[in-house]
Design a protein around this motif. Structure first.
Motif, PDB file in Angstrom:
ATOM      1  N   ARG A 129      40.789  36.186  29.496  1.00  0.00           N
ATOM      2  CA  ARG A 129      41.011  34.494  30.564  1.00  0.00           C
ATOM      3  C   ARG A 129      40.955  33.434  30.363  1.00  0.00           C
ATOM      4  O   ARG A 129      41.321  32.353  30.378  1.00  0.00           O
ATOM      5  CB  ARG A 129      41.657  34.988  31.879  1.00  0.00           C
ATOM      6  N   ARG A 130      38.929  33.881  30.430  1.00  0.00           N
ATOM      7  CA  ARG A 130      37.554  32.989  30.079  1.00  0.00           C
ATOM      8  C   ARG A 130      38.428  32.522  28.821  1.00  0.00           C
ATOM      9  O   ARG A 130      37.867  30.466  28.670  1.00  0.00           O
ATOM     10  CB  ARG A 130      37.057  33.151  30.471  1.00  0.00           C
TER      11      ARG A 130
ATOM     12  N   GLU B 233      40.710  24.052  27.535  1.00  0.00           N
ATOM     13  CA  GLU B 233      39.690  23.307  28.226  1.00  0.00           C
ATOM     14  C   GLU B 233      39.333  21.912  26.633  1.00  0.00           C
ATOM     15  O   GLU B 233      39.384  20.810  27.104  1.00  0.00           O
ATOM     16  CB  GLU B 233      38.528  23.243  28.946  1.00  0.00           C
TER      17      GLU B 233
ATOM     18  N   VAL C 218      41.592  29.837  28.973  1.00  0.00           N
ATOM     19  CA  VAL C 218      40.365  28.540  29.426  1.00  0.00           C
ATOM     20  C   VAL C 218      40.135  27.514  28.952  1.00  0.00           C
ATOM     21  O   VAL C 218      40.186  26.301  28.571  1.00  0.00           O
ATOM     22  CB  VAL C 218      40.118  28.702  31.011  1.00  0.00           C
TER      23      VAL C 218
END
Ligand code: C2E
Ligand code: CA
Ligand code: CA
Length: 280
Positions: free
Chosen positions: A21-22, A29, A25
């Protein structure tokens, strides 16, 4: 043991989930940051210790993240490499460095060379890199001799015919090639003369340990003699102290980069040093 195994398994999937998930993200970004102008370059002087003269600068990328502040490339370059965004980011870096160099030239401030790091992933598309640099050089009117590409051993280790050809053509057009982090890769040495390498950069871990560790010292000395024998330039990176600088000078390596001489600086700060041509 079975219960233990199950617990480990559950822990592992939970951790992977968070990690995955990180990463998603971070990828979002990065994409947004690139579109939104959140990246900038800092420049670290490279110095010839004999006169204290600045012989070049290395461009290093930074990310001004809207909530996390300035993020180090060690954190986002691997992510950008794993999702392919490194190609776009790498092109952004090349363009920003080239335009900055152009601006310095127009004011008589440009150092003899400006080095840009090229990721092995970016170098997997050698023709795209070649075309991009060609267009950039035409656009900015930069003399080719000023741009230097820093490639790591792993980029060259995997080098295909197409990559070797591209390096050869770039080199003939005047671009310089520097072998970054020398000594940390597979240390197969034949690519040093098989490909068009102009300079080797001795990896900072050796430089930092060489004063206390004879083995590291031997590696640094061997790298310096190898460069001399092959008539390549040699630069030591990560020089933090006077005793390291002295030892390198005694061994015949005069070109250095490191916090002892200058930190990576924003363009307007490095300009003050470029104007006086020395770091002191
Ligand atoms: P690198 O290419 O080996 O760059 C040198 C790193 O060492 C830089 O870290 C620099 O700030 C740091 N350094 C310089 N002098 C000293 C010193 O005396 N002591 C210590 N401890 N460190 C010193 P930075 O800027 O955090 O970059 C880390 C790595 O991220 C770079 O290692 C390079 O592999 C990568 N990187 C940075 N900018 C770019 C880029 O534009 N493109 C790509 N593909 N990679 C980049
Ligand atoms: Ca580098
Ligand atoms: Ca390096």
């Amino acid at each position: 043991a079975k219960a233990e195994g199950r617990r480990t398994y559950r822990f592992f999937t939970a951790a992977m989930d968070t990690e995955a998930r990180r990463r998603v993200v971070l990828a979002d970004e990065l994409r947004r940051g690139l579109a939104g102008g959140e990246f900038f370059l800092v420049y670290q002087p490279q110095v010839d210790m004999r006169q204290g003269r600045i012989i070049g600068v290395e461009a290093l990328v930074r990310w001004r993240h809207p909530t996390r502040g300035v993020v180090s490339p060690a954190e986002f370059i691997p992510a950008a490499e794993s999702n392919g965004l490194i190609v776009q980011l790498g092109e952004w870096v090349l363009r920003a460095a080239a335009y900055q160099t152009r601006a310095w030239m127009d004011r008589g401030l440009a150092p003899p060379s400006v080095s840009v790091n090229v990721s092995p992933i970016q170098f997997r598309h050698p023709e795209q890199l070649e075309d991009f640099i060609g267009a950039l050089v035409r656009e900015t009117g930069l003399p080719r001799g000023v741009l230097q590409l820093e490639l790591t051993e792993s980029a060259l280790m995997e080098a295909s015919m197409a990559q070797a050809d591209v390096l050869d053509r770039l080199h003939r057009q005047g671009l310089k090639i520097s072998l970054d982090d020398f000594g940390t890769g597979y240390s197969s040495l034949d690519y040093l003369h098989r490909y068009r390498v102009d300079e080797i950069k001795i990896a900072q871990e050796f430089v930092q340990r060489m004063v206390d560790n004879r083995g590291d010292g031997a590696i640094v000395r061997a790298a310096i003699s190898l460069a001399q024998a092959l008539e390549l330039r040699v630069l030591a990176e990560g020089v933090e102290r006077a005793d390291q600088a002295k030892m390198l000078a005694d061994w015949g390596c005069h070109e250095v980069q490191g916090f002892y001489f200058a930190r990576p600086l924003p363009a307007d700060e490095v300009e003050k040093l470029l104007a006086q041509r020395t770091v002191k």
